[in-house]
Design an enzyme around this catalytic site. Sequence first.
Site: not given
Ligand code: ARG
Length: 384
Positions: A114, A200, A251, A253, A270, A306-307, A359
């Site tokens: 990040d 980020d 983010h 990824d 998505r 996170s999801s 991450c």
């Molecule tokens: N926003 C993302 C999700 O919940 C989580 C991303 C986490 N990535 C990171 N590099 N910290 O799907």
Amino acid sequence: MAPPEPRPIVNAWNEWDPLEEIVVGRADNANFDPTEPGYRPVIRGTRSAGETFPTGPKAAETIARANEELDNLAALLESLDVTVRRPDPMDFGKPLSTPTFDVENQYCSVCPRDVVITLGNQILEATMSRRARFFEYLPYRRIIRDYWNRDPRVSWTAAPKPSMADDMYRTEFWEFSLDERFARMHDFEFCVTQEEPVFDAADITRMGRHLFVQESMTTNRPGIAWLRRELEPRGLRVHTLHFPLDFFPSHIDCTFVPLRPGLVLTNPDRPLKEEEAEFFAKNGWEFLDAPEASCSNDEMPRHCQSSRWLSMNVLSVSPDTVICEEAEHDLHRLLERRGFNVIAVPFRNVYEFGGSLHCATWDVRRSGDCEDYFTNLTDIPAGD
Ligand code: ARG
């Protein structure tokens, strides 16, 4: 004839070339993410029940369980002949009082992704978007200085730090209902205003000469403009990507994960905006939808923000070998059918520290040079 120059000790142009050196995060001294204008952590499954999110340091056992999985990843990478480095400890419990903001505590050093990114021979430190993460570059500075001292070809850039003052944020963002978010999805306005450049590092994904940056809660349009102005004179192209159905984007990824030239692992919930998807199609790239994750969002660890799509947060060690979380059997099978070797590791205890395998790492060196994988059409038609 002179022998060919070895590559700089900092060298990574994409997400998949054979990995040689990497930084793996550590959970020591981690704190719960504080509530702040750019962030509202919630306990899983209680979004409406109003249970308050804990504050202060995480429990020693929680930290130990995450460290065990992080250490195990580090050992696995070393067994694959990858040089592994780890951040320095830092006291994340310390409150911050700066000229422009205060925050009760900081966060952790589990997710270098990040904070910092390798772009060719350049180390770039992000502005960051949340107060609790303002100083998160510090645990990596000794490592960065070491690369910079050892090889004069290494370039080191820190993006301008934003004020993170109250007026940098739109706190009403947190109050919108899901229906309102659906109605506004094409506005791409989130919790950070468009005044100061903010990004980020994990909103960027690298595919050789072309970089793709997601507009999100953690990266705004001036942030992307800053990246473009900084990087295009170095020969890179910076494109903006949008995923309209992600109402809380942060983010890239867990949304759009390139695996090798011509193939991106995509998130079926998505989809990429149509004109942008066309850019990839016209250049011969294929999107491979990730299968359903092994659990629902409510089954994710209680304090994880996170999801369930952390399932697709994989780390490539080469164009044909990918490290995945051990429970994601459907993903393993899909990737194996596509000719990848899958290495499965336990990582679920790291989830509440901000992410999964991609991450929690920062790849410093991969063999391979800057290639152009988008020669057919070089601009996203909607003016990127
Ligand atoms: N926003 C993302 C999700 O919940 C989580 C991303 C986490 N990535 C990171 N590099 N910290 O799907």
